[in-house]
Scaffold this active site. Structure first.
Site, PDB file in Angstrom:
ATOM      1  N   SER A 199      -4.967   3.238  23.054  1.00 34.52           N
ATOM      2  CA  SER A 199      -4.273   3.789  22.232  1.00 34.52           C
ATOM      3  C   SER A 199      -5.511   5.512  21.336  1.00 34.52           C
ATOM      4  CB  SER A 199      -4.871   3.674  20.602  1.00 34.52           C
ATOM      5  OG  SER A 199      -4.025   4.247  19.509  1.00 34.52           O
ATOM      6  N   ASP A 356       6.663   4.567  23.154  1.00 37.69           N
ATOM      7  CA  ASP A 356       5.695   5.141  22.571  1.00 37.69           C
ATOM      8  C   ASP A 356       5.711   6.773  23.253  1.00 37.69           C
ATOM      9  OD1 ASP A 356       3.096   5.603  21.974  1.00 37.69           O
ATOM     10  OD2 ASP A 356       2.305   4.048  24.120  1.00 37.69           O
ATOM     11  N   HIS A 386       4.263   0.737  21.018  1.00 32.84           N
ATOM     12  CA  HIS A 386       2.938   1.290  21.088  1.00 32.84           C
ATOM     13  C   HIS A 386       1.811   0.448  19.988  1.00 32.84           C
ATOM     14  CE1 HIS A 386      -0.668   3.979  20.753  1.00 32.84           C
ATOM     15  NE2 HIS A 386      -0.673   3.712  19.650  1.00 32.84           N
TER      16      HIS A 386
END
EC number: 3.1.1.71
Length: 416
Positions: A199, A356, A386
Site C-alpha cells: 500500500s 481495490d 485492499h
C-alpha cells in the site's frame, strides 16, 4: 406482576430487535459476488469505520488530531513486543537513527549467508507500525521461510511529519543496513537484497528504488523490488479501478484522496475537486507533460478498461497543484517517473487486487516498467481487496490473505 414482567419482556425484545437491525444496517455493505469471505470483510470494514468515526469525534472535541487518535487505537489493539521464536530472532534497534524491527531467520548449514529484505509497512503514510501483530507475523513468516533477515522500518508518520520526511527516514535506515560491515554482522549476502512494501509502503518502496537507481553507490545493491497493491499516483482518481471500487471496503476513493492530502500537507477542502480530477484539468499547464504517462487507455488492457471513460475536465482548479506541487513529484508518485529512471530498476514483482481502487496504479506501473525493459511479474487476485495480505490470523484471517502472502513469499524464494 406477571403482566408487568411480560410487558417488560416484550419491550426488551422490541429494543433488542431494533438494535440488531441497526447493527446489521451499519455492518452490511453491498459487495461483489466473488470477493473473499464477504461477511467477515463487512465486519472488518465496520470495525475500521467505527474507529475512524471515533477518531474524528476525538479531534472534534479538541483532544487530538484524528490520525493520531486512529493510530493509537490501531496500535493499542495490535502492538506486539519483540518476542523471538525458536525459528526467528526478533530485535528492536536503530539504523541510522531510525527505529527498525529486525527479524533473523536462523542460519542453515547449506546456506550460511542469508538474503535480506527491507520491508516498509502500509497505512496511508499515517497509520500502523512495524510493531503491530499483522506486520510482525508477516515479517516473521518471511524470515523463517526465506532464511532471510527482514528489516521492518518504523518510519515517522503523518501528522508528525509529511512528504518527503518518510522517504528520508527510509533512505537513512536502508543505507545504514547496506553498509558492508552491517551486512556482515547479520550474515546477509550483499547480492541478495530486496526492497518491498504494501500500500503506502509500496509507494515508499517504489520511490526508494527509484532514488537508489539514480545513485551510482546504491544502483546495483538492490536485486529485487516487490510492491504489494501500491499507491503510485495522485493525478487521476478516475481510473477504471477508482470508478469500479469507489465505495470499496477498507479503502474507498474519498479516503485515499484524504490520505494523499494529509501526506502532502494540503487542505481537506481540495477533496471534492480532486475526486473529479479538477487538479489535472486541461487548463492546468503544470500537469500537461505528465498526462501521457497516465494514459490508462493505452496502459491498461481492454479487459480492465471495459466501458469506463476518462474523466478529464476542460477547466479545473490550478490552485491545487500550485499549493501542492508535490503531486507532480515522482518521489511521491513513482508512476510518473521518467523512462530513464525506470529502465535502471531491478526485477520487479507487483501484486494487485481486483476489488481495490489502487488496482490500476499497479497495472499501469507493470506496463511502464515492461516498456522500459524491466522484467516484471504481475500477480493479480480476482477475489482480493485492499490490505488483504496482512489478514492471515484469527479473527481477521481471510483465505485470500493467506494465498496472497504465500504467492508473494514464493516469488521472493524463487528470485531472491
Amino acid at each position: 406482576m406477571g403482566q408487568l414482567s411480560l410487558a417488560r419482556l416484550r419491550c426488551i425484545c422490541v429494543v433488542s430487535t431494533a438494535l440488531v437491525a441497526l447493527l446489521a444496517y451499519y455492518v452490511y455493505i453491498p459487495l461483489p459476488a466473488n470477493i473473499s469471505d464477504p461477511w467477515k470483510l463487512m465486519l472488518l470494514d465496520a470495525t475500521f469505520r467505527s474507529a475512524q468515526q471515533l477518531s474524528h469525534l476525538i479531534q472534534y472535541v479538541g483532544l487530538s488530531h484524528h490520525l493520531i487518535a486512529l493510530n493509537f487505537i490501531i496500535v493499542s489493539f495490535g502492538r506486539k513486543s519483540a518476542w523471538s521464536s525458536p525459528n526467528v530472532q526478533i530485535t528492536d534497534t536503530q539504523f541510522g537513527g531510525v527505529e527498525v524491527r529486525v527479524f533473523e531467520g536462523f542460519p542453515k548449514a547449506k546456506e550460511p549467508l542469508k538474503s535480506g529484505v527491507i520491508y516498509i509497512h502500509g497505512g496511508g503514510w499515517a497509520l500502523a507500525s512495524a510493531r503491530i501483530s499483522y506486520y510482525d507475523e508477516l515479517c516473521s513468516t518471511m524470515a523463517e521461510e526465506l532464511n532471510a533477515v527482514i528489516i521492518s522500518i518504523e518510519y515517522r508518520l503523518v501528522p508528525q511529519v509529511h512528504f518527503p520526511e518518510q522517504l528520508y527516514d527510509l533512505e537513512r535506515a536502508a543505507k545504514y543496513f547496506l553498509q558492508p560491515q552491517v551486512l556482515e554482522k547479520y550474515s546477509v549476502d550483499p547480492a541478495r537484497i530486496a526492497i518491498s512494501g504494501d500500500s503506502a509502503g509500496g509507494n515508499l518502496a517504489a520511490a526508494l528504488g527509484q532514488q537508489f537507481s539514480k545513485d551510482d553507490t546504491f544502483r546495483n545493491k538492490i536485486k529485487l523490488q516487490a510492491l504489494i497493491y501500491p499507491v503510485l499516483q495522485a493525478l487521476d482518481f478516475n481510473t477504471p479501478s477508482y470508478q469500479q471500487n469507489v465505495n470499496s471496503p477498507i479503502l474507498p476513493r474519498h479516503v485515499m484522496v484524504r490520505y494523499w492530502i494529509d501526506y502532502l500537507r494540503g487542505s481537506q477542502e481540495f477533496v471534492q475537486a480532486m475526486v473529479v480530477n479538477n487538479h489535472t484539468a486541461l487548463d492546468v499547464e503544470q500537469a500537461a507533460t505528465l498526462r501521457a504517462r497516465l494514459n490508462w487507455l493505452s496502459l491498461l488492457p481492454a479487459s480492465i478498461t471495459k466501458d469506463y471513460k476518462p474523466v478529464m475536465q476542460t477547466v479545473g482548479n490550478a490552485q491545487i497543484v500550485q499549493e501542492l506541487p508535490q503531486l507532480l513529484d515522482a518521489r511521491s508518485a513513482p508512476l510518473i517517473a521518467d523512462q530513464e529512471v525506470l529502465q535502471n530498476l531491478p526485477k520487479t514483482y507487483i501484486l494487485t487486487c481486483e476489488h481495490d481502487v489502487l488496482r490500476d496504479d499497479g497495472i499501469m506501473y507493470v506496463k511502464r516498467l515492461e516498456n522500459a525493459g524491466v522484467e516484471v511479474t504481475h500477480d493479480h487476485f480476482e477475489d482480493a481487496f485492499h490490505g488483504c495480505m496482512i489478514f492471515t490470523s484469527w479473527p481477521t484471517n481471510f483465505s485470500v490473505g493467506i494465498r496472497t502472502r504465500d504467492s508473494y513469499i514464493k516469488w521472493l524464494k524463487q528470485n531472491l
